[in-house]
Design an enzyme around this catalytic site. Structure first.
Site, PDB file in Angstrom:
ATOM      1  N   ASP A  61       0.829  -1.200   0.000  1.00 21.87           N
ATOM      2  CA  ASP A  61       0.000   0.000   0.000  1.00 21.87           C
ATOM      3  C   ASP A  61       0.869   1.260   0.000  1.00 21.87           C
ATOM      4  O   ASP A  61       2.021   1.225   0.426  1.00 21.87           O
ATOM      5  CB  ASP A  61      -0.906   0.025   1.239  1.00 21.87           C
ATOM      6  CG  ASP A  61      -1.912  -1.114   1.220  1.00 21.87           C
ATOM      7  OD1 ASP A  61      -2.236  -1.597   0.123  1.00 21.87           O
ATOM      8  OD2 ASP A  61      -2.353  -1.513   2.317  1.00 21.87           O
TER       9      ASP A  61
HETATM   10  N1  URA Z   1      -1.294  -6.017   3.715  1.00 23.35           N
HETATM   11  C1  URA Z   1      -1.752  -4.752   3.741  1.00 23.35           C
HETATM   12  O1  URA Z   1      -2.795  -4.481   4.328  1.00 23.35           O
HETATM   13  N2  URA Z   1      -1.058  -3.793   3.103  1.00 23.35           N
HETATM   14  C2  URA Z   1       0.103  -4.043   2.455  1.00 23.35           C
HETATM   15  O2  URA Z   1       0.693  -3.124   1.910  1.00 23.35           O
HETATM   16  C3  URA Z   1       0.588  -5.362   2.449  1.00 23.35           C
HETATM   17  C4  URA Z   1      -0.132  -6.333   3.079  1.00 23.35           C
END
Ligand code: URA
Length: 240
Positions: free
Chosen positions: A102
């Site tokens: 993310d």
């Molecule tokens: N899980 C998440 O919620 N975000 C990420 O970036 C990776 C795994």
């Protein structure tokens, strides 16, 4: 097998959309035959040519491990002009990230221009362990810990949590830092686990991907994977 336009983009010839245009214009041949169907499936053994020039003969593959900072997008381009993981790597090769972190997640992400490698690693049957450090806005009770270990249901599928370790508890701020190892590749999966329990993830970082870690990389730093590491990842995947 991959869609032809996707493979052309992965080889770095052009974007997927422009590859579609080239297919429509009858400029793309696979194994000597003109292809006009956009969804045609091909693999890396097929010889692809555009305007009569073979594009997948001498591609030099590149493989990187990056410690992604916050506020960087896990894609090749961003239509809002934000910095992407690809912008952080000094290369002319058309690399792209293997999977996603993310925008606000930091940590370990791999990038390559090798479509076979990326597809192998992203295939659901390749159950590579990914380790995350998550700071959450609650101190978990025994029942919540049990639920997470048992596997929270997300979209009717349990998330297998291989390890769950408490790293820190801050009673004053009512926060907890956990290390968790999962084999999932679904987007936002760590946040979704906690969201199911009405808990917010305040900070998230991926620190491990199989045998790889980012201890040697500061935020924003990257290095090329060694041939040994690439082979090891491949052999792990192929043995599944
Ligand atoms: N899980 C998440 O919620 N975000 C990420 O970036 C990776 C795994």
């Amino acid at each position: 097998m991959e869609r032809l336009q996707k493979l052309i983009a992965q080889y770095g010839y052009t974007s997927r959309r422009k590859a579609e245009d080239l297919i429509r214009k009858k400029k793309v041949m696979v194994n000597g035959k003109i292809i006009t169907e956009l969804g045609t499936k091909v693999d890396s053994n097929d010889v692809i040519s555009i305007d009569g020039i073979i594009i997948n003969k001498d591609i030099k593959h590149e493989y990187y491990i990056l410690n992604k900072p916050r506020s960087v997008v896990s894609s090749v381009e961003d239509n809002r002009g934000r910095i992407t993981v690809v912008d952080l790597i000094n290369t002319d090769a058309r690399i792209y990230p293997i999977g996603r972190l993310d925008y606000d997640t930091t940590g370990l992400i791999l990038l390559t221009n090798d479509g076979d490698f990326a597809n192998t690693l992203m295939h659901p049957k390749f159950q590579i362990e990914k380790t995350y450090i998550a700071k959450i806005n609650k101190i978990l009770d025994k029942d919540e810990i049990h639920q997470i270990k048992k596997g929270i249901l997300i979209d009717n599928r349990k998330v297998e949590v291989r390890k769950l370790k408490i790293k820190n508890i801050n009673k004053e701020k009512n926060t907890m830092i956990l290390e968790l190892t999962i084999i999932e590749g679904r987007n936002h999966i760590v946040k979704k686990i906690f969201n199911e329990l009405n808990i917010e993830v305040l900070k998230l970082s991926r620190i491990g991907y199989g045998f790889l870690d980012i201890k040697d990389l500061k935020s924003g730093e990257y290095r090329a994977l060694t041939i040994k590491e690439i082979k090891k990842l491949y052999s792990l995947a192929k043995n599944k």
